[in-house]
Design an enzyme around this catalytic site. Sequence first.
Site, PDB file in Angstrom:
ATOM      1  N   THR A  32      52.049  11.950 110.614  1.00 13.45           N
ATOM      2  CA  THR A  32      51.700  12.146 109.227  1.00 13.45           C
ATOM      3  C   THR A  32      51.414  10.939 108.395  1.00 13.45           C
ATOM      4  O   THR A  32      52.087   9.927 108.473  1.00 13.45           O
ATOM      5  CB  THR A  32      52.770  12.957 108.502  1.00 13.45           C
TER       6      THR A  32
ATOM      7  N   LYS B  17      49.861  19.930 106.110  1.00 12.84           N
ATOM      8  CA  LYS B  17      51.164  19.455 105.656  1.00 12.84           C
ATOM      9  C   LYS B  17      51.241  19.367 104.136  1.00 12.84           C
ATOM     10  O   LYS B  17      52.112  18.709 103.593  1.00 12.84           O
ATOM     11  CB  LYS B  17      51.438  18.086 106.270  1.00 12.84           C
TER      12      LYS B  17
ATOM     13  N   GLY C  22      53.320  17.446  99.572  1.00  9.34           N
ATOM     14  CA  GLY C  22      53.065  17.171 100.975  1.00  9.34           C
ATOM     15  C   GLY C  22      54.332  16.655 101.614  1.00  9.34           C
ATOM     16  O   GLY C  22      55.208  16.122 100.936  1.00  9.34           O
TER      17      GLY C  22
ATOM     18  N   SER D  10      54.296   7.885 108.494  1.00 11.41           N
ATOM     19  CA  SER D  10      54.066   6.693 109.311  1.00 11.41           C
ATOM     20  C   SER D  10      52.884   5.867 108.823  1.00 11.41           C
ATOM     21  O   SER D  10      52.879   4.654 108.965  1.00 11.41           O
ATOM     22  CB  SER D  10      53.876   7.089 110.773  1.00 11.41           C
TER      23      SER D  10
ATOM     24  N   ALA E 177      43.532   6.624 109.283  1.00 12.31           N
ATOM     25  CA  ALA E 177      43.383   7.251 110.601  1.00 12.31           C
ATOM     26  C   ALA E 177      42.863   6.258 111.636  1.00 12.31           C
ATOM     27  O   ALA E 177      43.181   6.371 112.826  1.00 12.31           O
ATOM     28  CB  ALA E 177      42.447   8.455 110.516  1.00 12.31           C
TER      29      ALA E 177
ATOM     30  N   CYS F  64      46.525   3.823 112.024  1.00 11.92           N
ATOM     31  CA  CYS F  64      47.844   4.359 112.349  1.00 11.92           C
ATOM     32  C   CYS F  64      47.734   5.329 113.524  1.00 11.92           C
ATOM     33  O   CYS F  64      47.027   6.337 113.428  1.00 11.92           O
ATOM     34  CB  CYS F  64      48.440   5.071 111.137  1.00 11.92           C
TER      35      CYS F  64
END
Length: 180
Positions: free
Chosen positions: A9, A41, A53, A132, A165, A168
């Site tokens: 996430t 989420k 979220g 994260s 994206a 991570c």
Amino acid sequence: MTSVRIRSTTILVVRYREQTALGGDGQVTMGDTAVKHGAVKIRRLAGGGVLSGFAGSASDAIALFERFEGKLEEYHGNLMRAAVEMGKDWRTDRILRRLEAMLAVADNKTTLILSGTGDIIEPDDGVIGIGSGGAIATAAARGILSLEPDLSAEEIVRRALMLTADLCIYSNNSISIEAL
């Protein structure tokens, strides 16, 4: 027996120019394996006036969403009051203290992180990230804001999550966004 730590996430909130947007990626990871790519989420709460979220355990987050939504109803949609009361419960309730999740919540006036220790954190600039990839997304959003100030909050969230994206390993580009 050892438990597998579930990591996943990136959740990002941007409140900017009377707009609020909250977005999250769709990746769910167990250990070093991505097991789901299209998880959602994020949720609208309080009749659609509050965005939320989660990062952390999905089952724990669902329990927190339900508890927080109850607080929002109890305090007539007052986000700050509901968060304070939730924080009190989180610190004193033995079951809540064991939940492994965080919430990012926002309306058009307030942006907050609700942590697993009962902390309530309000950023100075209306931009927060959890999970994260939260720090990466926060930095990306702040950079985008300084370079392209005419973008909407929703577009800032989208661009920042796409950048996250790429960096991570626990985030992906299957992005969901809600805006007020």
